[in-house]
Design a protein around this motif. Structure first.
Motif, short mmCIF file in Angstrom:
data_model
loop_
_atom_site.label_atom_id
_atom_site.label_comp_id
_atom_site.label_asym_id
_atom_site.label_seq_id
_atom_site.Cartn_x
_atom_site.Cartn_y
_atom_site.Cartn_z
N GLU A 183 37.00 59.94 84.44
CA GLU A 183 36.59 60.38 83.11
C GLU A 183 37.22 59.50 82.02
O GLU A 183 36.57 59.14 81.04
N ALA A 184 38.46 59.13 82.22
CA ALA A 184 39.15 58.29 81.24
C ALA A 184 38.52 56.90 81.20
O ALA A 184 38.32 56.32 80.12
N LEU A 185 38.20 56.38 82.37
CA LEU A 185 37.54 55.07 82.41
C LEU A 185 36.19 55.12 81.73
O LEU A 185 35.82 54.20 80.98
N ALA A 186 35.46 56.20 81.96
CA ALA A 186 34.14 56.35 81.34
C ALA A 186 34.28 56.41 79.82
O ALA A 186 33.47 55.84 79.08
N GLU A 187 35.32 57.10 79.34
CA GLU A 187 35.57 57.18 77.91
C GLU A 187 35.88 55.78 77.34
O GLU A 187 35.36 55.41 76.27
N THR A 188 36.69 55.04 78.03
CA THR A 188 37.05 53.69 77.58
C THR A 188 35.80 52.84 77.39
O THR A 188 35.62 52.17 76.36
N VAL A 189 34.91 52.90 78.38
CA VAL A 189 33.69 52.09 78.34
C VAL A 189 32.73 52.63 77.28
O VAL A 189 32.10 51.86 76.55
N GLN A 190 32.67 53.95 77.17
CA GLN A 190 31.79 54.55 76.17
C GLN A 190 32.16 54.08 74.77
O GLN A 190 31.28 53.71 73.97
N MET A 191 33.46 54.05 74.46
CA MET A 191 33.87 53.68 73.11
C MET A 191 33.69 52.18 72.87
O MET A 191 33.40 51.75 71.75
N LEU A 192 33.83 51.40 73.93
CA LEU A 192 33.53 49.97 73.79
C LEU A 192 32.06 49.80 73.41
O LEU A 192 31.72 48.99 72.54
N ASP A 193 31.22 50.59 74.04
CA ASP A 193 29.78 50.52 73.73
C ASP A 193 29.51 50.96 72.29
O ASP A 193 28.65 50.39 71.62
N VAL A 194 30.24 51.97 71.85
CA VAL A 194 30.08 52.42 70.46
C VAL A 194 30.43 51.28 69.50
O VAL A 194 29.70 50.99 68.55
N TYR A 195 31.53 50.61 69.78
CA TYR A 195 31.95 49.49 68.92
C TYR A 195 30.91 48.37 68.92
O TYR A 195 30.60 47.79 67.87
N ALA A 196 30.42 48.05 70.11
CA ALA A 196 29.46 46.95 70.21
C ALA A 196 28.19 47.29 69.45
O ALA A 196 27.62 46.46 68.74
N LYS A 197 27.75 48.55 69.60
CA LYS A 197 26.55 48.99 68.91
C LYS A 197 26.75 48.94 67.40
O LYS A 197 25.90 48.47 66.65
N PHE A 198 27.92 49.40 66.96
CA PHE A 198 28.22 49.35 65.53
C PHE A 198 28.22 47.92 65.01
O PHE A 198 27.61 47.61 63.99
N ALA A 199 28.90 47.05 65.71
CA ALA A 199 29.02 45.65 65.27
C ALA A 199 27.64 45.00 65.18
O ALA A 199 27.33 44.33 64.20
N GLU A 200 26.83 45.22 66.18
CA GLU A 200 25.55 44.52 66.23
C GLU A 200 24.49 45.17 65.34
O GLU A 200 23.77 44.48 64.63
N GLU A 201 24.40 46.49 65.37
CA GLU A 201 23.31 47.15 64.64
C GLU A 201 23.61 47.35 63.16
O GLU A 201 22.70 47.39 62.34
N TYR A 202 24.87 47.50 62.82
CA TYR A 202 25.20 47.75 61.42
C TYR A 202 25.76 46.52 60.72
O TYR A 202 25.37 46.19 59.61
N MET A 203 26.69 45.85 61.40
CA MET A 203 27.29 44.66 60.78
C MET A 203 26.48 43.40 61.06
O MET A 203 26.80 42.34 60.51
N ALA A 204 25.48 43.51 61.92
CA ALA A 204 24.67 42.34 62.31
C ALA A 204 25.55 41.23 62.88
O ALA A 204 25.29 40.05 62.70
N MET A 205 26.62 41.66 63.54
CA MET A 205 27.58 40.71 64.10
C MET A 205 27.51 40.78 65.64
O MET A 205 27.94 41.77 66.22
N PRO A 206 26.94 39.77 66.28
CA PRO A 206 26.82 39.82 67.72
C PRO A 206 28.19 39.76 68.39
O PRO A 206 29.06 39.02 67.92
N VAL A 207 28.38 40.54 69.43
CA VAL A 207 29.68 40.56 70.11
C VAL A 207 29.48 40.47 71.62
O VAL A 207 28.43 40.83 72.15
N ILE A 208 30.52 39.99 72.26
CA ILE A 208 30.54 39.96 73.72
C ILE A 208 31.51 41.02 74.19
O ILE A 208 32.67 41.07 73.74
N LYS A 209 31.02 41.89 75.08
CA LYS A 209 31.88 42.91 75.65
C LYS A 209 32.59 42.32 76.85
O LYS A 209 31.96 41.65 77.67
N GLY A 210 33.88 42.57 76.93
CA GLY A 210 34.61 42.00 78.05
C GLY A 210 35.90 42.73 78.33
O GLY A 210 36.22 43.74 77.71
N VAL A 211 36.63 42.18 79.29
CA VAL A 211 37.92 42.72 79.69
C VAL A 211 38.97 41.65 79.42
O VAL A 211 38.72 40.46 79.64
N LYS A 212 40.13 42.07 78.93
CA LYS A 212 41.21 41.12 78.66
C LYS A 212 41.94 40.76 79.96
O LYS A 212 42.03 41.58 80.88
#
Length: 492
Positions: A183-212
């Motif tokens: 569940e914690a892992l799913a939350e981590t990924v879910q919020m990454l997706d929220v950020y990516a969606k926000f960046a791309e759809e609202y800020m018009a800033m394309p992003v790459i999702k990844g792992v450090k």
RNA sequence: CGGGAAGUAGCGCAGGCCGGUAGCGCACUUGGUUUGGGACCAAGGGGUCGCAGGUUCGAAUCCUGUCUUCCCGACCA
């Protein structure tokens, strides 16, 4: 020419600084490393905050607020996290000033008012929050906890840049607690997706999702997910992070819960955040030598209307057309300003609103009214169009959507052109020096190689993309076997 | 935190070497003419020269310290 900015070509850093100050996003302050976010810049942040806040609420999160100060003993409880931030912590040691006997009218720290225990000004809030969660969690019925806070944090940076790195900055930090690792892992990924969606759809800033990689990972995390954006100078910007914290903080703060079979276990955790740094990213993704270029969905002001007239009579005729137009635009949910101030002439206003990145400008003059048209200018392409007054509000609404899309597509095309696959070390160095951007290359997975590449080129591994394909290859530096490509870049 | 540069009116700068009570452009105020890409004329107002010490009859100017910003490094979101 009251406000000109350095061109990007002449000096990219200076262009950025000029732009921030002259478009009134922020000012330098009397405090080292700290900036004043001015109303226009704060308006931008408010817009971003409102969208993100809704996205957080829609995914089940609630807001709370935790203290600015963290007692040192709590701060150091999770050792890796504490060590990671130790070098950049502001620390409160005293709680009182007094008159300085040696300097009349001046104050000094009262040596008698030393705190029993020093207070660390939060560089992030895991410690105080997990100390609090200990009291909130007894059973699986108390989980999950899905809390976010909007706050300021302090990181005592040696070298600062407006929005990108300041000693104090504004952000949101989500801190969640879960009964299971999955569940914690799913939350981590879910919020990454929220950020990516926000960046791309609202800020018009394309992003790459990844792992450090391990060396770039958040101190105290098991895994750090990130969104990485590319700026116009070819440098990468970490725009947001989402951390899977495992049971590290639960163990450090002794946070256990009883599961359905009454067995005790440590709680699983995540944390995730984006900051006012996003504003710096927004500026460097879209803006040009004439000023800011803001995406309509985030712009504090979407449309400005400038009248062009001679005398009160013409002004009256223009007012008769503009006032209903303003109402129609507002009814469509568009933010609009009719700048009929007599303080500046039209040309001055044009330049000023371009500097501020207002997506659409409408100029209305007596000549236009004779033909029942206006001049519509879009900030992103600088195009000007003659548009009929009938149906104008709807035309503008469609145009704003088109601008939003065009800005994203343009930024994405630039970003995609600057992801360069390389096969060997010579190519790697060549691309980095001449072209910049992301370099997609095989890496042997060791911190040693990563460090050596950094020393040699200043490029770091920005992330291992989540959609990286499995393929056999050899490390671009060491020649050892590798199974996937990672993205390198020089970074902010 | 190391190296370099800078700080004089709201902004951009000159003056500094050679010490003598501060100037230019833009902005601002008032009046007038103007208004389709940063208008023009006229008359005005505004500065303890970053701050604190020191030298001197006298310091924007010379000396010391300090603060802030920018650029380059090391560190980091």
């Amino acid at each position: 020419m009251a406000k000109e900015i350095t061109s990007r070509e002449a000096d990219y850093s200076q262009w950025y600084n000029d732009l921030i100050v002259k478009s009134s996003l922020a000012d330098y302050s009397a405090v080292r490393g700290c900036m004043v976010i001015k109303p226009y810049g704060y308006g931008l942040w408010e817009g971003m905050r409102d969208v993100l806040d809704k996205m957080f609420k829609d995914t089940g999160h609630v807001n709370a607020y935790f203290p600015l100060f963290v007692p040192k003993s709590l701060f150091e409880a999770e050792e890796k996290n504490a060590e990671g931030f130790a070098k950049e912590c502001a620390v409160v040691t005293h709680y009182r000033l007094k008159s300085n006997p040696d300097a009349p009218g001046k104050l000094m720290v009262d040596p008698e008012a030393k705190l029993e225990e020093e207070l660390v000004v939060r560089p992030t809030s895991e410690a105080i929050i997990w100390n609090t969660y200990k009291g909130w969690i007894q059973s699986y019925r108390d989980l999950p906890i899905l809390v976010n806070q909007w706050a300021n944090v302090v990181r005592w940076e040696m070298r600062t840049r407006l929005f990108l790195r300041t000693a104090e900055f504004l952000w949101q930090e989500g801190h969640t607690a879960h009964a299971t690792k999955e569940e914690a892992l799913a939350e981590t990924v879910q919020m990454l997706d929220v950020y990516a969606k926000f960046a791309e759809e609202y800020m018009a800033m394309p992003v790459i999702k990844g792992v450090k990689t391990e060396s770039e990972r958040f101190a105290g995390a098991e895994e750090t997910y990130c969104i990485e954006a590319l700026m116009q100078d070819g440098k990468a910007l970490q725009a947001g992070t989402s951390h899977f914290l495992g049971q590290n903080f639960a163990k450090a703060f002794d946070v256990k819960f009883a599961d359905k079979s009454n067995k005790l276990d440590y709680v699983w955790a995540t944390s995730w955040g984006v900051s006012t740094r996003l504003i710096g990213g927004l500026v460097m993704t879209h803006s040009d030598d004439d000023g800011l270029v803001l995406p309509p969905k985030i712009a504090p002001l979407q449309v400005v209307i400038v009248p062009i007239y001679k005398g009160d009579e013409q002004k009256g005729l223009i007012d008769n057309v503009v006032h209903p137009l303003v109402t129609q635009l507002k009814d469509l949910g568009i933010t609009v300003k009719y700048d009929d101030s007599d303080a500046a002439r039209p040309g001055w206003k044009f330049a000023e609103y371009e500097m501020k990145g207002v997506p659409v400008r409408i100029a209305v003059g007596a000549r236009d009214l004779e033909q029942n048209i206006v001049e519509v200018a879009r900030r992103d392409t600088k195009e000007k169009m003659q548009v009929g007054i009938n149906g104008l509000a709807f035309y503008v609404k469609v145009l704003l959507d088109e601008i939003q899309l065009h800005m994203f597509n343009k930024a994405k095309a630039y970003r995609d052109e600057h992801i360069t696959p390389v096969q060997n070390w010579t190519e790697f160095q060549g691309v980095l020096e001449t072209k910049g951007g992301f370099i997609s290359a095989h890496w042997d997975g060791t911190a040693e190689t990563e460090e050596k590449i950094k020393e040699a080129t200043k490029a770091t591994i920005r992330c291992i993309p989540v959609d990286a394909v499995e393929e056999h290859g050899v490390c671009v530096f060491s020649g050892k076997p590798s199974t996937k490509r990672v993205l390198f870049a020089k970074a902010y």
